[in-house]
Design an enzyme around this catalytic site. Structure first.
Site, PDB file in Angstrom:
ATOM      1  N   HIS A   1      58.412  54.388  20.431  1.00  0.00           N
ATOM      2  CA  HIS A   1      59.527  54.988  21.497  1.00  0.00           C
ATOM      3  C   HIS A   1      59.292  54.723  22.735  1.00  0.00           C
ATOM      4  O   HIS A   1      60.244  55.185  23.660  1.00  0.00           O
ATOM      5  CB  HIS A   1      60.182  56.452  21.208  1.00  0.00           C
ATOM      6  CG  HIS A   1      59.083  57.476  21.534  1.00  0.00           C
ATOM      7  ND1 HIS A   1      57.817  57.684  21.015  1.00  0.00           N
ATOM      8  CD2 HIS A   1      59.007  58.167  22.601  1.00  0.00           C
ATOM      9  CE1 HIS A   1      57.219  58.560  21.600  1.00  0.00           C
ATOM     10  NE2 HIS A   1      57.871  58.914  22.573  1.00  0.00           N
TER      11      HIS A   1
HETATM   12  C1  UD1 Z   1      61.344  61.967  25.752  1.00  0.00           C
HETATM   13  C2  UD1 Z   1      60.097  62.161  26.517  1.00  0.00           C
HETATM   14  C3  UD1 Z   1      58.748  61.317  25.833  1.00  0.00           C
HETATM   15  C4  UD1 Z   1      58.385  61.969  24.624  1.00  0.00           C
HETATM   16  C5  UD1 Z   1      59.621  61.901  23.500  1.00  0.00           C
HETATM   17  C6  UD1 Z   1      59.614  62.186  22.056  1.00  0.00           C
HETATM   18  C7  UD1 Z   1      60.539  62.059  28.756  1.00  0.00           C
HETATM   19  C8  UD1 Z   1      60.095  61.364  30.189  1.00  0.00           C
HETATM   20  N1  UD1 Z   1      60.251  61.429  27.928  1.00  0.00           N
HETATM   21  O1  UD1 Z   1      61.310  60.470  25.560  1.00  0.00           O
HETATM   22  O2  UD1 Z   1      57.603  61.872  26.697  1.00  0.00           O
HETATM   23  O3  UD1 Z   1      57.281  61.383  23.875  1.00  0.00           O
HETATM   24  O4  UD1 Z   1      60.909  62.671  24.109  1.00  0.00           O
HETATM   25  O5  UD1 Z   1      60.780  61.877  21.647  1.00  0.00           O
HETATM   26  O6  UD1 Z   1      60.673  63.335  28.967  1.00  0.00           O
HETATM   27  N2  UD1 Z   1      68.813  60.548  22.210  1.00  0.00           N
HETATM   28  C9  UD1 Z   1      69.435  61.092  21.285  1.00  0.00           C
HETATM   29  N3  UD1 Z   1      69.372  62.053  20.700  1.00  0.00           N
HETATM   30  C10 UD1 Z   1      68.560  62.907  21.265  1.00  0.00           C
HETATM   31  C11 UD1 Z   1      67.678  62.684  22.292  1.00  0.00           C
HETATM   32  C12 UD1 Z   1      67.807  61.686  22.696  1.00  0.00           C
HETATM   33  O7  UD1 Z   1      70.429  60.055  20.692  1.00  0.00           O
HETATM   34  O8  UD1 Z   1      68.510  64.377  20.579  1.00  0.00           O
HETATM   35  C13 UD1 Z   1      68.732  59.168  23.006  1.00  0.00           C
HETATM   36  C14 UD1 Z   1      69.496  59.189  24.343  1.00  0.00           C
HETATM   37  O9  UD1 Z   1      70.589  58.119  24.109  1.00  0.00           O
HETATM   38  C15 UD1 Z   1      68.574  58.881  25.205  1.00  0.00           C
HETATM   39  C16 UD1 Z   1      67.446  58.270  24.520  1.00  0.00           C
HETATM   40  O10 UD1 Z   1      67.415  58.720  23.222  1.00  0.00           O
HETATM   41  O11 UD1 Z   1      68.984  58.211  26.209  1.00  0.00           O
HETATM   42  C17 UD1 Z   1      66.024  58.806  25.276  1.00  0.00           C
HETATM   43  O12 UD1 Z   1      65.957  60.153  25.231  1.00  0.00           O
HETATM   44  P1  UD1 Z   1      64.893  60.825  26.578  1.00  0.00           P
HETATM   45  O13 UD1 Z   1      65.181  62.406  26.391  1.00  0.00           O
HETATM   46  O14 UD1 Z   1      65.688  60.309  27.727  1.00  0.00           O
HETATM   47  O15 UD1 Z   1      63.558  60.133  26.290  1.00  0.00           O
HETATM   48  P2  UD1 Z   1      62.715  59.984  25.083  1.00  0.00           P
HETATM   49  O16 UD1 Z   1      62.494  58.513  24.827  1.00  0.00           O
HETATM   50  O17 UD1 Z   1      63.289  60.539  23.656  1.00  0.00           O
END
Ligand code: UD1
Length: 367
Positions: free
Chosen positions: A207
Protein backbone atom coordinates in the site's frame (compact mmCIF):
# COMPACT_ATOMS: atom_id res chain seq x y z
CA UNK A 1 -5.10 13.55 41.27
CA UNK A 2 -6.45 12.26 37.97
CA UNK A 3 -4.17 12.15 34.95
CA UNK A 4 -6.34 12.75 31.91
CA UNK A 5 -4.91 11.35 28.69
CA UNK A 6 -6.44 11.75 25.26
CA UNK A 7 -5.37 8.70 23.21
CA UNK A 8 -5.47 9.33 19.48
CA UNK A 9 -6.01 6.71 16.81
CA UNK A 10 -6.93 7.15 13.20
CA UNK A 11 -5.60 4.54 10.82
CA UNK A 12 -5.54 0.75 10.91
CA UNK A 13 -2.00 0.28 12.28
CA UNK A 14 -2.85 2.56 15.23
CA UNK A 15 -5.53 0.34 16.71
CA UNK A 16 -3.27 -2.53 17.78
CA UNK A 17 -1.00 0.04 19.48
CA UNK A 18 -3.79 1.77 21.43
CA UNK A 19 -5.40 -1.51 22.59
CA UNK A 20 -2.64 -2.62 25.05
CA UNK A 21 -2.36 0.89 26.45
CA UNK A 22 -6.07 0.90 27.31
CA UNK A 23 -5.49 -2.43 29.11
CA UNK A 24 -2.43 -1.17 30.96
CA UNK A 25 -4.20 1.96 32.20
CA UNK A 26 -6.54 -0.29 34.18
CA UNK A 27 -3.70 -0.96 36.67
CA UNK A 28 -3.41 2.78 37.34
CA UNK A 29 -6.72 4.14 38.67
CA UNK A 30 -5.37 7.68 38.60
CA UNK A 31 -5.24 7.54 34.78
CA UNK A 32 -8.42 8.76 33.09
CA UNK A 33 -8.20 7.72 29.43
CA UNK A 34 -10.22 9.26 26.61
CA UNK A 35 -10.16 7.80 23.08
CA UNK A 36 -10.35 10.05 20.05
CA UNK A 37 -10.73 8.36 16.65
CA UNK A 38 -9.93 10.83 13.89
CA UNK A 39 -11.78 8.79 11.25
CA UNK A 40 -8.75 8.70 8.90
CA UNK A 41 -9.75 5.07 8.28
CA UNK A 42 -13.48 4.49 8.40
CA UNK A 43 -14.40 1.28 6.52
CA UNK A 44 -15.80 -1.53 8.68
CA UNK A 45 -12.86 -3.73 7.65
CA UNK A 46 -10.23 -1.03 8.17
CA UNK A 47 -11.50 0.18 11.54
CA UNK A 48 -14.62 -1.07 13.43
CA UNK A 49 -13.69 -4.74 13.15
CA UNK A 50 -10.38 -4.01 14.92
CA UNK A 51 -12.10 -2.29 17.83
CA UNK A 52 -14.35 -5.30 18.30
CA UNK A 53 -11.68 -7.99 17.97
CA UNK A 54 -9.16 -6.19 20.18
CA UNK A 55 -11.74 -5.17 22.79
CA UNK A 56 -10.93 -1.47 22.51
CA UNK A 57 -13.65 0.65 24.14
CA UNK A 58 -15.81 2.69 21.76
CA UNK A 59 -14.10 5.99 20.99
CA UNK A 60 -15.37 8.84 23.16
CA UNK A 61 -15.15 11.09 20.12
CA UNK A 62 -14.96 10.39 16.40
CA UNK A 63 -13.76 13.33 14.33
CA UNK A 64 -15.00 11.65 11.14
CA UNK A 65 -12.43 13.29 8.86
CA UNK A 66 -12.25 10.57 6.16
CA UNK A 67 -9.97 10.55 3.11
CA UNK A 68 -8.47 13.60 1.40
CA UNK A 69 -5.12 14.93 0.20
CA UNK A 70 -2.41 15.10 2.86
CA UNK A 71 -2.82 18.83 3.47
CA UNK A 72 -6.60 18.63 3.58
CA UNK A 73 -6.68 15.56 5.81
CA UNK A 74 -4.08 16.94 8.23
CA UNK A 75 -5.81 20.32 8.35
CA UNK A 76 -9.22 18.78 8.90
CA UNK A 77 -7.93 16.66 11.79
CA UNK A 78 -6.31 19.72 13.38
CA UNK A 79 -9.40 21.86 12.99
CA UNK A 80 -11.71 19.27 14.53
CA UNK A 81 -9.29 18.12 17.25
CA UNK A 82 -8.57 21.59 18.68
CA UNK A 83 -12.05 22.11 20.23
CA UNK A 84 -11.85 18.59 21.74
CA UNK A 85 -8.61 19.45 23.53
CA UNK A 86 -10.06 22.77 24.69
CA UNK A 87 -13.15 21.05 26.05
CA UNK A 88 -11.51 18.05 27.74
CA UNK A 89 -8.41 19.90 29.02
CA UNK A 90 -6.23 16.75 29.12
CA UNK A 91 -2.89 16.55 30.92
CA UNK A 92 -1.46 14.64 27.97
CA UNK A 93 -2.26 13.85 24.35
CA UNK A 94 -0.84 10.46 23.38
CA UNK A 95 -0.22 9.66 19.73
CA UNK A 96 1.10 6.44 18.20
CA UNK A 97 2.98 5.55 15.01
CA UNK A 98 3.54 7.79 12.04
CA UNK A 99 0.27 8.47 10.23
CA UNK A 100 -1.26 11.84 9.42
CA UNK A 101 -3.46 11.65 12.54
CA UNK A 102 -0.27 11.34 14.64
CA UNK A 103 1.34 14.61 13.58
CA UNK A 104 -1.95 16.53 13.26
CA UNK A 105 -3.01 15.86 16.86
CA UNK A 106 0.51 16.28 18.29
CA UNK A 107 0.74 19.71 16.70
CA UNK A 108 -2.64 20.84 18.03
CA UNK A 109 -1.79 19.67 21.55
CA UNK A 110 1.63 21.26 21.80
CA UNK A 111 0.32 24.63 20.58
CA UNK A 112 -2.33 24.53 23.31
CA UNK A 113 0.38 23.85 25.90
CA UNK A 114 -0.64 20.22 26.42
CA UNK A 115 2.15 17.67 26.84
CA UNK A 116 2.56 15.23 23.96
CA UNK A 117 3.46 11.55 24.31
CA UNK A 118 4.72 9.71 21.21
CA UNK A 119 4.58 5.92 21.25
CA UNK A 120 6.91 4.39 18.62
CA UNK A 121 9.29 7.35 18.64
CA UNK A 122 12.72 7.52 17.02
CA UNK A 123 12.20 5.22 14.02
CA UNK A 124 13.85 6.62 10.89
CA UNK A 125 13.95 5.34 7.31
CA UNK A 126 16.08 8.37 6.32
CA UNK A 127 13.85 8.60 3.26
CA UNK A 128 12.09 11.93 3.30
CA UNK A 129 9.97 11.08 0.28
CA UNK A 130 7.88 8.88 2.63
CA UNK A 131 5.03 10.83 4.20
CA UNK A 132 5.48 8.77 7.36
CA UNK A 133 9.12 9.87 7.75
CA UNK A 134 8.06 13.52 7.84
CA UNK A 135 5.34 12.67 10.35
CA UNK A 136 7.88 10.84 12.54
CA UNK A 137 10.50 13.59 12.55
CA UNK A 138 7.99 16.34 13.29
CA UNK A 139 6.09 14.43 15.96
CA UNK A 140 9.26 13.46 17.81
CA UNK A 141 10.54 17.03 17.78
CA UNK A 142 7.45 18.32 19.66
CA UNK A 143 6.84 15.40 22.01
CA UNK A 144 7.56 15.60 25.75
CA UNK A 145 7.78 11.85 26.24
CA UNK A 146 9.36 9.65 23.57
CA UNK A 147 8.59 5.94 23.95
CA UNK A 148 10.94 3.93 21.77
CA UNK A 149 10.28 0.42 20.45
CA UNK A 150 13.77 -0.64 19.30
CA UNK A 151 17.32 0.41 20.08
CA UNK A 152 17.93 2.16 16.74
CA UNK A 153 15.28 4.67 17.79
CA UNK A 154 17.29 5.69 20.84
CA UNK A 155 20.40 6.19 18.69
CA UNK A 156 18.45 8.30 16.17
CA UNK A 157 16.87 10.53 18.81
CA UNK A 158 20.23 11.12 20.52
CA UNK A 159 21.81 12.07 17.19
CA UNK A 160 19.01 14.57 16.67
CA UNK A 161 19.81 16.08 20.06
CA UNK A 162 16.70 14.96 21.98
CA UNK A 163 17.06 15.51 25.72
CA UNK A 164 17.93 12.21 27.41
CA UNK A 165 15.14 12.70 29.95
CA UNK A 166 12.52 12.53 27.20
CA UNK A 167 13.73 9.20 25.79
CA UNK A 168 12.36 5.91 27.19
CA UNK A 169 13.17 2.56 25.59
CA UNK A 170 10.15 0.42 26.45
CA UNK A 171 9.77 -2.15 23.66
CA UNK A 172 6.96 -2.63 21.20
CA UNK A 173 3.29 -2.18 22.12
CA UNK A 174 2.14 -3.81 18.89
CA UNK A 175 3.91 -6.98 20.02
CA UNK A 176 2.00 -6.76 23.33
CA UNK A 177 -1.15 -7.14 21.23
CA UNK A 178 0.28 -9.98 19.17
CA UNK A 179 1.32 -11.96 22.25
CA UNK A 180 -2.06 -11.41 23.92
CA UNK A 181 -4.10 -12.55 20.92
CA UNK A 182 -1.93 -15.22 19.36
CA UNK A 183 -3.85 -18.18 20.83
CA UNK A 184 -7.22 -16.69 19.92
CA UNK A 185 -5.97 -16.09 16.40
CA UNK A 186 -4.98 -19.75 16.04
CA UNK A 187 -8.58 -20.70 16.83
CA UNK A 188 -10.00 -18.89 13.81
CA UNK A 189 -10.73 -21.06 10.78
CA UNK A 190 -9.26 -18.74 8.19
CA UNK A 191 -6.96 -21.40 6.70
CA UNK A 192 -9.85 -23.82 6.20
CA UNK A 193 -12.05 -21.08 4.73
CA UNK A 194 -9.36 -20.23 2.19
CA UNK A 195 -8.45 -23.88 1.72
CA UNK A 196 -4.81 -23.33 2.66
CA UNK A 197 -2.23 -25.61 4.24
CA UNK A 198 0.15 -24.21 6.84
CA UNK A 199 3.53 -23.16 5.37
CA UNK A 200 2.32 -23.90 1.82
CA UNK A 201 1.33 -20.36 0.80
CA UNK A 202 2.63 -16.78 0.73
CA UNK A 203 0.84 -13.65 1.94
CA UNK A 204 1.02 -10.27 0.19
CA UNK A 205 0.14 -6.75 1.30
CA UNK A 206 1.06 -3.58 -0.58
CA UNK A 207 0.00 0.00 0.00
CA UNK A 208 2.97 2.39 0.13
CA UNK A 209 2.42 5.31 -2.24
CA UNK A 210 6.01 4.82 -3.55
CA UNK A 211 5.05 1.30 -4.67
CA UNK A 212 1.42 1.52 -5.69
CA UNK A 213 0.92 5.08 -6.95
CA UNK A 214 3.47 4.61 -9.76
CA UNK A 215 2.16 2.64 -12.72
CA UNK A 216 5.47 1.25 -13.96
CA UNK A 217 6.52 0.14 -10.49
CA UNK A 218 3.20 -1.42 -9.53
CA UNK A 219 3.20 -3.37 -12.79
CA UNK A 220 6.76 -4.58 -12.23
CA UNK A 221 5.97 -5.64 -8.64
CA UNK A 222 2.88 -7.57 -9.80
CA UNK A 223 4.99 -9.31 -12.46
CA UNK A 224 7.53 -10.35 -9.81
CA UNK A 225 4.80 -11.65 -7.52
CA UNK A 226 3.26 -13.45 -10.49
CA UNK A 227 6.52 -15.37 -11.03
CA UNK A 228 6.62 -16.41 -7.35
CA UNK A 229 3.00 -17.56 -7.62
CA UNK A 230 4.15 -20.20 -10.12
CA UNK A 231 6.01 -21.79 -7.16
CA UNK A 232 3.57 -21.23 -4.34
CA UNK A 233 -0.01 -19.90 -4.07
CA UNK A 234 -0.21 -16.30 -2.89
CA UNK A 235 -2.99 -14.59 -0.94
CA UNK A 236 -3.15 -10.87 -1.69
CA UNK A 237 -5.13 -8.95 0.95
CA UNK A 238 -5.75 -5.82 -0.97
CA UNK A 239 -5.69 -2.31 0.55
CA UNK A 240 -8.25 0.24 -0.75
CA UNK A 241 -5.46 2.46 -2.19
CA UNK A 242 -3.95 -0.45 -4.13
CA UNK A 243 -7.33 -1.67 -5.35
CA UNK A 244 -8.09 1.75 -6.79
CA UNK A 245 -4.72 1.97 -8.53
CA UNK A 246 -4.98 -1.49 -10.08
CA UNK A 247 -8.21 -0.29 -11.68
CA UNK A 248 -6.78 3.12 -12.58
CA UNK A 249 -3.73 1.64 -14.32
CA UNK A 250 -5.78 -1.18 -15.93
CA UNK A 251 -3.65 -3.89 -14.29
CA UNK A 252 -6.51 -6.28 -13.57
CA UNK A 253 -5.77 -8.28 -16.74
CA UNK A 254 -2.16 -8.74 -15.69
CA UNK A 255 -3.29 -10.00 -12.29
CA UNK A 256 -5.83 -12.31 -13.90
CA UNK A 257 -3.00 -13.92 -15.87
CA UNK A 258 -1.65 -15.27 -12.54
CA UNK A 259 -4.38 -17.64 -11.31
CA UNK A 260 -2.27 -18.57 -8.28
CA UNK A 261 -2.58 -15.04 -6.86
CA UNK A 262 -5.84 -14.81 -4.96
CA UNK A 263 -7.18 -11.35 -4.19
CA UNK A 264 -9.11 -10.91 -0.97
CA UNK A 265 -10.66 -8.09 1.04
CA UNK A 266 -8.66 -6.88 4.07
CA UNK A 267 -8.87 -9.37 6.97
CA UNK A 268 -9.65 -8.83 10.64
CA UNK A 269 -6.73 -8.72 13.09
CA UNK A 270 -7.12 -12.30 14.36
CA UNK A 271 -7.53 -13.90 10.94
CA UNK A 272 -4.60 -11.94 9.60
CA UNK A 273 -2.39 -12.87 12.53
CA UNK A 274 -3.10 -16.54 11.85
CA UNK A 275 -2.38 -16.05 8.15
CA UNK A 276 0.97 -14.42 8.93
CA UNK A 277 1.93 -17.05 11.51
CA UNK A 278 1.31 -19.93 9.09
CA UNK A 279 2.67 -18.42 5.87
CA UNK A 280 5.86 -19.70 4.29
CA UNK A 281 6.67 -16.14 3.31
CA UNK A 282 5.16 -12.69 3.75
CA UNK A 283 5.73 -10.16 0.97
CA UNK A 284 4.91 -6.66 2.13
CA UNK A 285 5.72 -2.98 2.26
CA UNK A 286 4.04 -2.54 5.66
CA UNK A 287 6.00 -1.30 8.67
CA UNK A 288 4.14 -3.29 11.31
CA UNK A 289 4.23 -6.62 9.50
CA UNK A 290 8.03 -6.57 9.48
CA UNK A 291 7.81 -6.57 13.27
CA UNK A 292 5.00 -9.09 13.58
CA UNK A 293 6.67 -11.66 11.30
CA UNK A 294 9.87 -11.28 13.33
CA UNK A 295 8.10 -12.41 16.48
CA UNK A 296 6.11 -15.09 14.64
CA UNK A 297 9.31 -16.46 13.06
CA UNK A 298 7.86 -16.16 9.55
CA UNK A 299 10.17 -15.17 6.67
CA UNK A 300 9.41 -11.62 5.49
CA UNK A 301 10.46 -10.04 2.19
CA UNK A 302 9.97 -6.29 2.59
CA UNK A 303 9.48 -4.76 -0.85
CA UNK A 304 11.24 -1.48 -0.08
CA UNK A 305 14.68 0.04 -0.40
CA UNK A 306 14.89 0.93 3.28
CA UNK A 307 13.32 0.21 6.64
CA UNK A 308 12.82 2.33 9.74
CA UNK A 309 12.78 -0.95 11.69
CA UNK A 310 16.34 -2.33 11.28
CA UNK A 311 16.07 -4.63 14.30
CA UNK A 312 13.72 -6.83 12.25
CA UNK A 313 16.71 -7.55 9.99
CA UNK A 314 19.48 -7.80 12.59
CA UNK A 315 17.37 -9.63 15.20
CA UNK A 316 14.52 -11.02 13.14
CA UNK A 317 13.35 -12.74 9.97
CA UNK A 318 13.10 -9.71 7.67
CA UNK A 319 15.07 -8.84 4.54
CA UNK A 320 14.82 -5.90 2.15
CA UNK A 321 14.11 -6.58 -1.51
CA UNK A 322 14.05 -3.88 -4.19
CA UNK A 323 10.47 -3.49 -5.35
CA UNK A 324 11.09 -4.45 -8.98
CA UNK A 325 10.30 -7.68 -10.88
CA UNK A 326 13.79 -9.18 -11.21
CA UNK A 327 14.85 -8.30 -7.68
CA UNK A 328 11.68 -9.85 -6.27
CA UNK A 329 12.31 -13.08 -8.18
CA UNK A 330 15.96 -13.14 -7.06
CA UNK A 331 14.89 -12.41 -3.46
CA UNK A 332 12.55 -15.39 -3.49
CA UNK A 333 15.26 -17.72 -4.84
CA UNK A 334 17.62 -16.52 -2.15
CA UNK A 335 15.03 -17.03 0.54
CA UNK A 336 14.37 -20.60 -0.58
CA UNK A 337 18.08 -21.39 -0.50
CA UNK A 338 18.74 -19.58 2.73
CA UNK A 339 15.62 -19.20 4.89
CA UNK A 340 15.97 -16.91 7.90
CA UNK A 341 16.58 -18.37 11.34
CA UNK A 342 13.91 -17.54 13.87
CA UNK A 343 16.06 -17.84 16.98
CA UNK A 344 16.40 -14.17 17.96
CA UNK A 345 14.08 -11.34 18.84
CA UNK A 346 14.57 -7.64 19.51
CA UNK A 347 15.03 -6.63 23.14
CA UNK A 348 11.93 -5.88 25.26
CA UNK A 349 9.47 -7.19 22.68
CA UNK A 350 8.00 -9.21 25.53
CA UNK A 351 4.36 -8.23 25.90
CA UNK A 352 5.02 -5.74 28.74
CA UNK A 353 5.64 -2.50 26.84
CA UNK A 354 2.30 -0.80 27.54
CA UNK A 355 2.69 -1.49 31.28
CA UNK A 356 6.11 0.19 31.20
CA UNK A 357 4.62 3.18 29.38
CA UNK A 358 1.72 3.64 31.81
CA UNK A 359 4.11 3.49 34.77
CA UNK A 360 6.46 6.10 33.30
CA UNK A 361 3.55 8.43 32.50
CA UNK A 362 2.35 8.25 36.11
CA UNK A 363 5.88 9.03 37.37
CA UNK A 364 6.25 11.87 34.87
CA UNK A 365 2.97 13.45 35.94
CA UNK A 366 4.34 13.80 39.49
CA UNK A 367 7.36 15.86 38.40
C1 UD1 B 1 -2.29 5.32 5.91
C2 UD1 B 1 -1.00 5.84 6.52
C3 UD1 B 1 0.10 4.79 6.37
C4 UD1 B 1 -0.35 3.47 6.96
C5 UD1 B 1 -1.64 3.06 6.27
C6 UD1 B 1 -2.17 1.75 6.76
C7 UD1 B 1 -0.59 8.27 6.34
C8 UD1 B 1 0.19 9.30 5.64
N1 UD1 B 1 -0.52 7.03 5.83
O1 UD1 B 1 -2.07 5.15 4.51
O2 UD1 B 1 1.24 5.23 7.07
O3 UD1 B 1 0.65 2.50 6.75
O4 UD1 B 1 -2.61 4.08 6.52
O5 UD1 B 1 -3.30 1.39 6.02
O6 UD1 B 1 -1.23 8.55 7.32
N2 UD1 B 1 -9.61 4.33 2.06
C9 UD1 B 1 -10.80 3.62 2.07
N3 UD1 B 1 -11.30 3.25 3.27
C10 UD1 B 1 -10.70 3.56 4.46
C11 UD1 B 1 -9.50 4.29 4.42
C12 UD1 B 1 -8.96 4.66 3.21
O7 UD1 B 1 -11.37 3.33 1.03
O8 UD1 B 1 -11.21 3.20 5.53
C13 UD1 B 1 -9.04 4.72 0.75
C14 UD1 B 1 -9.33 6.16 0.44
O9 UD1 B 1 -9.72 6.27 -0.88
C15 UD1 B 1 -8.01 6.88 0.63
C16 UD1 B 1 -6.99 5.78 0.44
O10 UD1 B 1 -7.63 4.57 0.80
O11 UD1 B 1 -7.82 7.93 -0.22
C17 UD1 B 1 -5.78 5.97 1.27
O12 UD1 B 1 -6.11 6.22 2.65
P1 UD1 B 1 -5.17 7.17 3.56
O13 UD1 B 1 -5.61 7.12 4.98
O14 UD1 B 1 -5.00 8.51 2.94
O15 UD1 B 1 -3.75 6.51 3.43
P2 UD1 B 1 -3.27 5.00 3.49
O16 UD1 B 1 -2.69 4.66 2.18
O17 UD1 B 1 -4.31 4.09 4.06
Amino acid sequence: MAIRIINVCGARPNFMKIAPLMDAYKSFPEIEPIIVHTGQHYDEKMSDLFFRQLGIPEPDINLGVGSASHAQQTAKIMETFEPVVLEYKPDYVLVVGDVNSTIACALVATKLGVKVIHVEAGLRSFDRTMPEEINRILTDSISDLLFVSEESGVVNLRKEGADEKRIHFVGNVMIDTLIKHRKRAEQTNVLETLNLEAKQYGLITLHRPANVDNEEKLKSILEGLGEISKDIPLIFAIHPRTKKNIEKFSLQNLLDSFPNIRLTEPFGYLEFLKLMANAKVVLTDSGGMQEETTILGTACMTLRENTERPSTITDGTNRLVNPWRDDIIAGWQELKENPPKADRKPRLWDGQSAQRIAKIIVQHSKN
